[in-house]
Design a protein around this motif. Sequence first.
Motif, mmCIF file in Angstrom:
data_model
loop_
_atom_site.group_PDB
_atom_site.id
_atom_site.type_symbol
_atom_site.label_atom_id
_atom_site.label_comp_id
_atom_site.label_asym_id
_atom_site.label_seq_id
_atom_site.Cartn_x
_atom_site.Cartn_y
_atom_site.Cartn_z
ATOM 1 N N ASP A 246 0.837 -1.213 0.000
ATOM 2 C CA ASP A 246 0.000 0.000 0.000
ATOM 3 C C ASP A 246 0.868 1.259 0.000
ATOM 4 O OD1 ASP A 246 -2.317 -1.557 0.129
ATOM 5 O OD2 ASP A 246 -2.173 -1.719 2.327
ATOM 6 N N HIS A 247 0.424 2.232 -0.819
ATOM 7 C CA HIS A 247 1.091 3.543 -0.890
ATOM 8 C C HIS A 247 2.604 3.417 -0.986
ATOM 9 C CE1 HIS A 247 -2.751 5.277 -0.136
ATOM 10 N NE2 HIS A 247 -2.855 4.763 1.083
ATOM 11 N N PHE A 248 3.050 2.508 -1.814
ATOM 12 C CA PHE A 248 4.490 2.278 -1.901
ATOM 13 C C PHE A 248 5.216 3.495 -2.502
ATOM 14 C CE2 PHE A 248 8.214 0.412 -4.099
ATOM 15 C CZ PHE A 248 8.911 0.061 -2.951
ATOM 16 N N LYS A 249 4.493 4.183 -3.397
ATOM 17 C CA LYS A 249 5.096 5.349 -4.050
ATOM 18 C C LYS A 249 5.558 6.369 -2.988
ATOM 19 C CE LYS A 249 4.058 8.468 -7.904
ATOM 20 N NZ LYS A 249 4.593 9.640 -7.216
ATOM 21 N N ASP A 250 4.751 6.487 -1.902
ATOM 22 C CA ASP A 250 5.090 7.432 -0.833
ATOM 23 C C ASP A 250 6.465 7.128 -0.230
ATOM 24 O OD1 ASP A 250 2.729 8.594 -1.197
ATOM 25 O OD2 ASP A 250 1.773 7.874 0.668
ATOM 26 N N ILE A 251 6.742 5.831 -0.075
ATOM 27 C CA ILE A 251 8.036 5.453 0.530
ATOM 28 C C ILE A 251 9.168 5.925 -0.367
ATOM 29 C CG2 ILE A 251 9.479 3.496 1.279
ATOM 30 C CD1 ILE A 251 6.868 2.060 1.972
ATOM 31 N N ASN A 252 9.005 5.644 -1.680
ATOM 32 C CA ASN A 252 10.032 6.120 -2.632
ATOM 33 C C ASN A 252 10.168 7.637 -2.559
ATOM 34 O OD1 ASN A 252 10.986 3.809 -3.857
ATOM 35 N ND2 ASN A 252 9.359 3.759 -5.391
ATOM 36 N N ASP A 253 8.993 8.314 -2.585
ATOM 37 C CA ASP A 253 9.016 9.781 -2.634
ATOM 38 C C ASP A 253 9.612 10.386 -1.372
ATOM 39 O OD1 ASP A 253 7.899 9.558 -5.072
ATOM 40 O OD2 ASP A 253 5.860 10.173 -4.495
ATOM 41 N N ARG A 254 9.258 9.799 -0.211
ATOM 42 C CA ARG A 254 9.701 10.402 1.047
ATOM 43 C C ARG A 254 11.118 9.997 1.454
ATOM 44 N NH1 ARG A 254 5.459 8.649 5.150
ATOM 45 N NH2 ARG A 254 6.750 9.778 6.633
ATOM 46 N N GLY B 288 13.318 7.941 -0.629
ATOM 47 C CA GLY B 288 14.239 7.589 -1.733
ATOM 48 C C GLY B 288 14.077 6.149 -2.170
ATOM 49 N N HIS B 289 14.548 5.893 -3.393
ATOM 50 C CA HIS B 289 14.303 4.562 -3.965
ATOM 51 C C HIS B 289 15.109 3.464 -3.284
ATOM 52 C CE1 HIS B 289 18.010 5.484 -6.144
ATOM 53 N NE2 HIS B 289 18.115 4.186 -6.258
ATOM 54 N N ILE B 290 16.244 3.837 -2.645
ATOM 55 C CA ILE B 290 17.028 2.781 -1.974
ATOM 56 C C ILE B 290 16.227 2.234 -0.797
ATOM 57 C CG2 ILE B 290 19.162 2.306 -0.682
ATOM 58 C CD1 ILE B 290 20.558 4.237 -2.566
ATOM 59 N N ALA B 291 15.559 3.167 -0.068
ATOM 60 C CA ALA B 291 14.673 2.720 1.027
ATOM 61 C C ALA B 291 13.537 1.881 0.446
ATOM 62 C CB ALA B 291 14.115 3.929 1.762
ATOM 63 N N GLY B 292 13.019 2.312 -0.727
ATOM 64 C CA GLY B 292 11.940 1.553 -1.384
ATOM 65 C C GLY B 292 12.390 0.142 -1.717
ATOM 66 N N ASP B 293 13.608 0.035 -2.280
ATOM 67 C CA ASP B 293 14.148 -1.291 -2.635
ATOM 68 C C ASP B 293 14.274 -2.171 -1.397
ATOM 69 O OD1 ASP B 293 14.333 -0.510 -5.195
ATOM 70 O OD2 ASP B 293 16.520 -0.533 -5.333
ATOM 71 N N PRO C 95 9.142 -3.690 11.816
ATOM 72 C CA PRO C 95 9.473 -2.370 12.391
ATOM 73 C C PRO C 95 10.369 -1.539 11.456
ATOM 74 C CG PRO C 95 10.793 -4.092 13.420
ATOM 75 C CD PRO C 95 9.949 -4.769 12.392
ATOM 76 N N PHE C 96 9.795 -1.045 10.328
ATOM 77 C CA PHE C 96 10.597 -0.238 9.405
ATOM 78 C C PHE C 96 10.966 1.095 10.053
ATOM 79 C CE2 PHE C 96 8.440 -2.813 6.059
ATOM 80 C CZ PHE C 96 9.582 -3.262 5.417
ATOM 81 N N LYS C 97 12.191 1.532 9.820
ATOM 82 C CA LYS C 97 12.603 2.846 10.330
ATOM 83 C C LYS C 97 13.452 3.522 9.253
ATOM 84 C CE LYS C 97 13.688 4.687 14.774
ATOM 85 N NZ LYS C 97 14.030 4.411 16.123
ATOM 86 N N PHE C 98 12.966 4.629 8.699
ATOM 87 C CA PHE C 98 13.741 5.365 7.695
ATOM 88 C C PHE C 98 13.998 6.779 8.209
ATOM 89 C CE2 PHE C 98 10.990 2.485 5.053
ATOM 90 C CZ PHE C 98 11.992 1.586 4.746
ATOM 91 N N LYS C 99 15.229 7.238 8.056
ATOM 92 C CA LYS C 99 15.620 8.573 8.529
ATOM 93 C C LYS C 99 15.083 8.817 9.941
ATOM 94 C CE LYS C 99 15.730 10.636 3.931
ATOM 95 N NZ LYS C 99 14.984 11.337 2.930
ATOM 96 N N ASP C 100 15.289 7.839 10.821
ATOM 97 C CA ASP C 100 14.854 7.917 12.224
ATOM 98 C C ASP C 100 13.348 7.961 12.397
ATOM 99 O OD1 ASP C 100 17.204 7.627 13.442
ATOM 100 O OD2 ASP C 100 17.677 9.786 13.519
ATOM 101 N N GLU C 101 12.621 7.742 11.337
ATOM 102 C CA GLU C 101 11.156 7.773 11.461
ATOM 103 C C GLU C 101 10.625 6.340 11.368
ATOM 104 O OE1 GLU C 101 7.358 9.438 8.951
ATOM 105 O OE2 GLU C 101 9.275 10.478 8.703
ATOM 106 N N VAL D 82 4.247 -0.232 7.184
ATOM 107 C CA VAL D 82 3.948 -0.580 5.795
ATOM 108 C C VAL D 82 2.900 -1.696 5.801
ATOM 109 C CG1 VAL D 82 4.881 -1.407 3.601
ATOM 110 C CG2 VAL D 82 6.288 0.012 5.088
ATOM 111 N N THR D 83 1.882 -1.548 4.964
ATOM 112 C CA THR D 83 0.833 -2.578 4.927
ATOM 113 C C THR D 83 0.674 -3.114 3.501
ATOM 114 O OG1 THR D 83 -0.868 -0.921 4.513
ATOM 115 C CG2 THR D 83 -0.478 -1.525 6.820
ATOM 116 N N VAL D 84 -0.043 -4.239 3.429
ATOM 117 C CA VAL D 84 -0.316 -4.798 2.092
ATOM 118 C C VAL D 84 -1.801 -5.096 1.945
ATOM 119 C CG1 VAL D 84 1.942 -5.865 1.702
ATOM 120 C CG2 VAL D 84 0.188 -7.156 2.905
#
Length: 511
Positions: A388-396, A398-403, A458-464, A468-470
Amino acid sequence: MSDPVDMDGKSPESLSVGLRLQEQQNRALLEQLDLVSQLLRRTCHLSFGLDPELDNDLQRLSNLMLTPEKLTRSQGQLAGLSDQLGLQQDKYEKRLAHWQASLNDTLKQLNQINGLPSELRRQLKALISDLHLPRVSLYRLLPLTQEALSLLLKVATLHRRQPDSDTGNDTLAAMVDQLVAMVSSLNLSGADHELHQIRRQLLSPITQDGLLDLTVEFLQVVIKVLDKERRQAKQFLQLASDSLKDLHQRTTRTLGEHHQGNRQQQVINGRIDNLLVELTRGLDANNLQQAGQSMAQLSSLWQEKMQLEAGLFDEQRLRLEELQQQVADLETRAEQFRNQLAQQRLDSLSDSLTQLPNRAAFDERLLAEHKRLQRFGHPLWMAILDVDHFKDINDRFGHIAGDKTLRVIAHTIRRSLRDTDFIARFGGEEFVILFPELEEADLHRPLTKIREAVRNIPFKFKDESVRVTVSIGATEVHAAEQPMVAFERADQGLYQAKNNGRDQVVILSRE
Ligand SMILES: Nc1nc2c(ncn2[C@@H]2O[C@H](COP(=O)(O)OP(=O)(O)OP(=O)(O)O)[C@@H](O)[C@H]2O)c(=O)[nH]1
């Protein structure tokens, strides 16, 4: 008349029967080697790894080839294999003819708008004219080449018709997604780095010209891989054909020598028969002098015969060993080539980002499971899962976090499944699962387990901390429908799950 003289326990009759038998055996062996050569010639035109049944047959064939003695007992089996290979080849050639026509068509359209660099055009032409060479990736890469060429055509025409309009941007984004999906689905050893670079650029902001260039780059990577396989295939075919030519020359020579030896044996046997008659006559007439002379001549002739037979025997053994060695050498080369193809096949069926089976592997497995369903009637369920809303992860982030997110989710789903379940990355942020032999009442449990397992990572990106759901759509695959119909139903389920607010499972049954 007295009994024929027994020499070394063998009567002349039994010896000549023995020789006839040996000759028949040799002829049978030579005929079968010839059959193997024919089979090999046909096999060389096939892609190993295209059909599991065919692979089994080829495996049986190679086992037979390694021990030519077995060949004498398996002529029926070989003839059956030969027919099967013939059929397979027809099927293969029809499919290739279809691809040849469709690629040529797209190439013509691209020529009209001048959308291809000349080097790439030349390589594509070489690819189209050499489609018959055995390459495992061909089946995976041809559709992709076709898709990339069509995309190139679309991007090039969009470029001229819709400069900078909003619709143009939407379409461009969709095209970028299409290329990302193509790049992500590929796993090509030796081209990892190039593919990674293309993906990286695609996931950053990009212009139409940029997309045009990246599509061309992508095509170049694919064509380079196909070209490498083409060269390997050519090399193997050259080697196999030289080897087979040599094998034929040797078998013909062996047969010639065998006939010559036989003629010499027949001459000696005739002389022995005459002397035996003389000896018997001498003994009958009590003419001991005549009998003694005949005995002496017989004894030296017998020595001569023994030497000739020993020589012939050694010669035949040597020739047979040479033939066996030659067949074994060819088999080793075929094995090396088969291993190369197996590696290419493995690459072409797995996804480079997650290491899960890819869409091509899914298509293949779905077909196989569907056949099994039709045959045995065991239930088969299919689920499509989308982040769900995977594009947001890339956008917020970056694509490395998305990968990374995709890799972790893939691993989590795999861990939640049984070994007999099958999961593939279908493309982008979408996964498909097949559950063979599962009853409807038992389906909810694994799907809910997957959904919860993902939302609890427990995903954590840039300390946030990020949740993530499916969403999951699922359905039963029925024996009487095309597998694609079931796929579309599961996709509708997924669509409903998204529309109902995401992070949920919708199971749809056939109306
Ligand atoms: N990082 C990364 N992104 C990818 C990959 N493949 C596809 N994508 C991106 O995934 C995004 C999918 O976005 P959408 O199709 O809009 O879907 P979504 O944002 O997940 O929204 P919903 O599915 O509606 O919940 C696109 O931006 C693609 O570029 C990949 O391999 N890696």
